[in-house]
Design an enzyme around this catalytic site. Structure first.
Site, short mmCIF file in Angstrom:
data_model
loop_
_atom_site.label_atom_id
_atom_site.label_comp_id
_atom_site.label_asym_id
_atom_site.label_seq_id
_atom_site.Cartn_x
_atom_site.Cartn_y
_atom_site.Cartn_z
N GLU A 29 0.83 -1.21 0.00
CA GLU A 29 0.00 0.00 0.00
C GLU A 29 0.86 1.26 0.00
O GLU A 29 1.27 1.73 1.06
CB GLU A 29 -0.93 0.02 1.22
N LYS A 87 -2.51 -2.05 -3.09
CA LYS A 87 -3.57 -1.20 -2.54
C LYS A 87 -3.18 0.26 -2.77
O LYS A 87 -2.53 0.89 -1.93
CB LYS A 87 -3.74 -1.49 -1.05
P1 13P Z 1 -9.42 4.06 4.06
O1 13P Z 1 -10.26 3.31 3.07
O2 13P Z 1 -10.21 4.66 5.19
O3 13P Z 1 -8.48 5.01 3.39
O4 13P Z 1 -8.53 3.00 4.81
C1 13P Z 1 -7.93 2.02 4.08
C2 13P Z 1 -6.68 1.65 4.74
O5 13P Z 1 -6.52 0.52 5.14
C3 13P Z 1 -5.63 2.66 4.88
O6 13P Z 1 -4.43 2.04 5.24
#
Ligand code: 13P
Length: 336
Positions: free
Chosen positions: A177, A219
């Site tokens: 991510e 992500k």
């Molecule tokens: P949000 O969808 O609230 O951005 O959170 C996703 C997430 O896991 C951020 O690390």
């Protein structure tokens, strides 16, 4: 590395109509969110809120996996069943956030490096034994005057790839991510360029470190203007720029992309995903969700106002809307 297990898990996480629930806020973040809705934060209130969400009926068709925080993976449902065992019994993969947070990057004011590599192998072994089958590590990239620096990009890309390799060695599918934040007044093209930079750097590092891409999920943020940009553009533009950026900068043998919501409204997060999946082109990967706030913001408010059932209904509704967006079948009138 058990490539077969990793690929199976990754593909199950992005199976037709399904996405991930990110319920892995750190104790600090979850406590802030509870306080904001007038609930005294504690280990027990965090457990009570989350276990009520997990106990919602019939969301297995929309949610393939739930990302947990270290505290939660050790907690139980009201009847004493361990939370990861409970999720697994419903056919939902338990996941675990394994980074230990974004810290100031030395010599780079305003920029952050995500930590947590020390001892990661041993923690992954323990989480696998507890039932976790996938993991998450979030890097934070801020856009601003002269930032992100090359150092911010390269250090985070390196850490993401090292994390991914260690997870795969221990049987956990890594969710990579690299979040480009929506904070600021930058335009969409700037977000596109920065997103492309961090994706290129991250996949180059993954290549160097032998990360098995067919057993990995990404992500990312969507390509959006900053929250304070005067030109917010259209949903169609955001969907098109996001798909263009990913198609050019993400390996096509990755099984799936699971977006974060990042502060978008519930409806924007669903509408953008729906537009991408409704395009008249076949994307190389599944395009899905790993939303936190866009699945749970309303559910938290209703839980805080005293109704377990309404909270479950709010979560189930958002899960269903996003499940429909997996195939471009959502429409705004379904929100009523
Ligand atoms: P949000 O969808 O609230 O951005 O959170 C996703 C997430 O896991 C951020 O690390």
């Amino acid at each position: 590395m058990d490539e077969g297990l990793l690929e199976k898990t990754a593909n199950e996480l992005v199976a037709h109509g399904k996405g991930i629930l990110a319920a892995d806020e750190s104790n600090g973040t979850m406590s802030n969110r509870l306080e904001a809705v007038g609930v005294e934060p504690s280990s027990e209130t965090r457990r009570a809120y989350r276990s009520n969400i997990f106990a919602t009926s019939d969301y297995e068709s929309a949610i393939s996996g739930v990302i947990l925080f270290d505290e939660t993976i050790r907690q139980t449902m009201d009847d004493g069943t361990s939370i990861p065992d409970y999720l697994a019994s419903r056919g939902i993969h338990p996941g675990i956030k394994v980074d230990t947070g974004a810290k100031e990057l030395a010599h780079h004011s305003g920029e952050k490096i995500t930590e947590g590599l020390d001892g990661l192998r041993e923690r992954c072994m323990e989480y696998f034994a507890m039932g976790a089958r996938f993991a998450k590590w979030r890097a934070v990239i801020r856009i601003g005057d002269g930032i992100p620096s090359d150092s911010n990009i390269s250090t985070n890309a390196h850490a993401l790839a090292r994390y991914a390799a260690i997870c795969q060695e221990q049987g956990l599918v890594p969710i990579i991510e690299p979040e480009v934040l929506m904070d600021g007044d930058h335009d969409s093209q700037t977000c596109y360029d920065v997103t492309a930079r961090i994706l290129d750097a991250t996949f180059a590092e993954c290549n160097v470190q032998g990360v098995h891409i067919p057993g990995t999920l990404l992500k990312p943020n969507m390509v959006l203007p900053g929250k304070d940009c005067p030109d917010q553009g259209s949903r169609e533009q955001a969907a098109q720029m996001t798909v263009d950026c990913l198609t050019t900068h993400v390996p096509h043998n990755l099984p799936g992309i699971v977006f974060l919501s990042g502060g978008q409204s519930d409806e924007d997060a669903t509408a953008h995903l729906n537009l991408m999946n409704g395009m008249d082109v076949e994307h190389p990967w599944q395009l899905s969700y790993s939303y936190g706030r866009a699945l749970l913001a309303h559910a938290l408010q209703t839980w805080a106002s005293g109704s377990n059932e309404e909270s479950q209904n709010a979560f189930a509704h958002r899960a269903e809307m996003n499940s429909l967006a997996r195939s471009g079948d959502w429409s705004v009138d379904l929100e009523a």
